[in-house]
Design an enzyme around this catalytic site. Structure first.
Site, PDB file in Angstrom:
ATOM      1  N   ASP A 173     -14.418   3.867 109.617  1.00  0.00           N
ATOM      2  CA  ASP A 173     -13.339   2.991 109.886  1.00  0.00           C
ATOM      3  C   ASP A 173     -13.403   1.785 109.535  1.00  0.00           C
ATOM      4  OD1 ASP A 173     -11.389   1.701 111.406  1.00  0.00           O
ATOM      5  OD2 ASP A 173     -11.059   3.466 112.565  1.00  0.00           O
ATOM      6  N   HIS A 174     -12.699   1.103 108.619  1.00  0.00           N
ATOM      7  CA  HIS A 174     -13.108  -0.009 107.969  1.00  0.00           C
ATOM      8  C   HIS A 174     -12.866  -1.359 109.068  1.00  0.00           C
ATOM      9  CE1 HIS A 174      -8.850  -0.650 106.517  1.00  0.00           C
ATOM     10  NE2 HIS A 174      -9.085  -1.718 106.631  1.00  0.00           N
ATOM     11  N   ASP A 231      -2.281   7.451 109.815  1.00  0.00           N
ATOM     12  CA  ASP A 231      -2.647   6.323 109.042  1.00  0.00           C
ATOM     13  C   ASP A 231      -3.308   5.351 109.748  1.00  0.00           C
ATOM     14  OD1 ASP A 231      -3.032   5.287 106.409  1.00  0.00           O
ATOM     15  OD2 ASP A 231      -1.693   3.746 106.944  1.00  0.00           O
ATOM     16  N   HIS A 236      -7.478   3.379 113.331  1.00  0.00           N
ATOM     17  CA  HIS A 236      -7.823   1.775 113.580  1.00  0.00           C
ATOM     18  C   HIS A 236      -7.416   1.433 115.086  1.00  0.00           C
ATOM     19  CE1 HIS A 236      -8.620   2.149 109.416  1.00  0.00           C
ATOM     20  NE2 HIS A 236      -7.321   1.908 109.088  1.00  0.00           N
TER      21      HIS A 236
HETATM   22  C1  BG6 Z   1      -5.659   1.633 105.818  1.00  0.00           C
HETATM   23  C2  BG6 Z   1      -4.473   2.179 105.829  1.00  0.00           C
HETATM   24  O1  BG6 Z   1      -6.532   2.314 106.465  1.00  0.00           O
HETATM   25  O2  BG6 Z   1      -5.535   0.587 106.398  1.00  0.00           O
HETATM   26  C3  BG6 Z   1      -3.353   1.351 105.000  1.00  0.00           C
HETATM   27  O3  BG6 Z   1      -4.352   3.488 105.187  1.00  0.00           O
HETATM   28  C4  BG6 Z   1      -3.154   0.170 105.876  1.00  0.00           C
HETATM   29  O4  BG6 Z   1      -2.044   2.134 105.249  1.00  0.00           O
HETATM   30  C5  BG6 Z   1      -4.814  -0.499 106.016  1.00  0.00           C
HETATM   31  O5  BG6 Z   1      -2.304  -0.678 105.230  1.00  0.00           O
HETATM   32  C6  BG6 Z   1      -4.831  -1.697 106.728  1.00  0.00           C
HETATM   33  O6  BG6 Z   1      -5.739  -2.431 106.888  1.00  0.00           O
HETATM   34  P1  BG6 Z   1      -6.135  -3.784 106.589  1.00  0.00           P
HETATM   35  O7  BG6 Z   1      -7.368  -4.074 106.540  1.00  0.00           O
HETATM   36  O8  BG6 Z   1      -5.216  -4.439 105.615  1.00  0.00           O
HETATM   37  O9  BG6 Z   1      -5.648  -4.305 107.888  1.00  0.00           O
END
Ligand code: BG6
Length: 490
Positions: A173-174, A231, A236
């Site tokens: 989960d980045h 998503d 997240h």
């Molecule tokens: C991703 C989603 O996991 O996270 C995207 O699939 C979203 O739709 C993105 O835009 C948001 O990540 P960050 O790092 O740009 O906040």
């Protein structure tokens, strides 16, 4: 750090090009990669190593490049032509990786592919014994979304579990790789003064907001089948909620940390299907204007069916049934094509127990807030009340900014930290399966309900802060959304 080989399935896709290869390149430039680390790109195209290197050279052009580092990095790259669906590709891959000593026997398989193929690839890796840890370790990195709902997540997990042990699996989960997200833990557990206040006695409610001004950016094919609840929220934002709400772990090792996160997810009060509308609100963006430019409605974007009721906005109210948080609402909110891109945790405190200033010019005291802004800039801010200068007893809000509140250009990309952790075998910032499973349990009743109600969805103009109807989730009239740090209304 052990030498190893990253084998990227989907090497010519967006994720590899935009995130993984730049992250590996930056790590190389910072001298953080093991000397003999190599990257094998698995892809369908008929490319030679040199051709792929040229492609990567081009895609890295936007990064600050030192020619010497760039050449060193490109020399680590190799292209393996293969089709995911072709049985013969896997024995050939095994021979390619293991039959000479060109590559380290420690292998990381990175699934930068369609989630529908995760099971297939892991099965094929098992069939050619690339899952076996004889002569070197083997790790599997799985991208989000992990399943489509509770049932499919369970079935995916069973299928991965046939070939790989839990210790070999890294579910990304980045958000957990973002330094600003990790700072939530430091802020909470390194500052004793907060602990006595961090509970139902002093906190009125918590908001976790992620807004984006971007739309689906060419990903509508995936997004329309997913929607904002899957998503962003299931993954997240629920992860962020666990960090804000968890008890201090016994220590920071992966299991202690994840045990505490799971306890939070398990304590979230299940939403009965009859109460979905009281807890969750969905909407879709209509046409509008962002930064002075006209943008089109979701329904007018390429690859979106004209009758789609996929939500691009969700607001959700959750209650955590434990001693610390009982009856404190947690409001989670996310949307695409909103006024501004921002992620923030906002904690609103209760009013003091006695209205001491009732007979003065201070008509209504504003509550204290702690705001943890995560992106685009990192900032911790406390809003407090002080006396205005002058003869009258009037109050005004003052802000204590507790960290660097500008844009920090040196911020590491989340993937850099996570790719290193996989090499290190550190699971702390990866999801254990029970976390994924409990997170699906939280959203599953809503998904089921929305899947049945397919004839109407609210809309909001692109460039706005979402539909006003979402205010109906608030449990009290004096609650309102905090959108950004600069939001002055409270
Ligand atoms: C991703 C989603 O996991 O996270 C995207 O699939 C979203 O739709 C993105 O835009 C948001 O990540 P960050 O790092 O740009 O906040």
């Amino acid at each position: 750090m052990d030498d190893c080989t990253y084998v990227i399935f989907g090497a010519t896709g967006n994720l590899a090009r935009i995130k993984l290869l730049p992250a590996l390149y930056h790590l190389d430039a910072a001298g953080r990669l093991p000397e003999r680390l190599k990257v094998v790109g698995f892809g369908r195209r008929d490319w030679e190593d040199e051709y792929w290197r040229d492609q990567v050279r081009e895609s890295l052009a936007g990064n600050p490049t030192d020619p010497e580092v760039l050449e060193r990095f490109l020399a680590r790259l190799f292209f393996f032509r293969g089709d995911l669906g072709e049985d013969a590709a896997y024995p050939a891959l095994r021979d390619y990786l293991l039959e000479s000593d060109r590559f380290s026997p420690n292998l990381i398989f990175y699934m930068a592919i369609r989630p529908a193929d995760f099971g297939l690839v892991s099965r094929q890796l098992g069939a050619v014994q690339l899952n076996r840890e004889d002569g070197g370790w083997r790790r599997l990195v799985i991208e989000k979304p992990f399943g489509y709902d509770l049932e499919s997540a369970e079935s995916l997990n069973r299928s991965l579990g046939k070939e790989f042990q839990e210790a070999q699996i890294f579910r990304i989960d980045h958000y957990l790789g973002k330094g600003t997200v990790q700072n939530v833990l430091v802020f909470r557990f390194a500052n004793l003064m907060l602990e006595p206040l961090w509970n139902r006695n002093y906190i009125d409610h918590v908001q976790i907001t992620h807004s984006e001004s971007l739309g689906t950016e060419g990903r509508a094919g995936y997004y329309d089948g997913a929607g904002a609840l899957r998503d962003m929220i299931q993954s997240h934002l629920l992860q962020l909620l666990t960090l804000v709400a968890m008890e201090p772990p016994a220590n920071l090792d992966a299991e202690s940390l994840r045990d505490e996160k799971v306890k939070v997810l398990r304590s979230i009060r299940p939403i009965p299907s009859s109460a979905v509308n009281a807890h969750a609100f969905r909407a879709q963006y209509a046409a509008g204007e962002i930064n002075g430019e006209k943008v089109s409605a979701y329904l007018d974007e390429p690859d979106v069916p004209k009758d789609s009721v996929t939500e691009t906005y969700v607001a959700l109210k959750l209650l955590i049934d434990n001693w610390r948080w009982r009856n404190v609402p947690f409001y989670l909110r996310t949307g695409k094509r909103m006024a501004k891109g921002n992620s923030m945790v906002s904690i609103r405190f209760k009013h003091p127990p006695q209205q001491l200033f009732r007979e003065t010019q201070i008509d209504r005291l504003k509550p204290n807030w702690i705001l943890l802004n995560l992106q685009p800039n990192e900032c911790i801010r406390m809003e407090m009340q002080v006396k205005q200068t002058g003869l009258e007893l009037r109050a005004e809000t003052t802000r204590l900014d507790a960290s660097y509140c500008g844009i920090n250009p040196g911020t590491l990309d989340a993937y850099e930290a996570l790719l290193l952790d996989v090499i290190d075998g550190d699971h702390s910032l990866f999801l254990r399966y029970d976390e994924v499973n409990w997170a699906w349990k939280v959203v599953d009743p809503i998904l089921k309900n929305w899947a049945m109600e397919r004839d109407y969805i609210h809309t909001y103009p692109s460039g706005s802060w979402g539909p006003p109807e979402a205010d109906r989730l608030f449990v009290r009239q004096d609650q309102r959304w905090r959108n950004t740090l600069e939001d002055e209304n409270d």
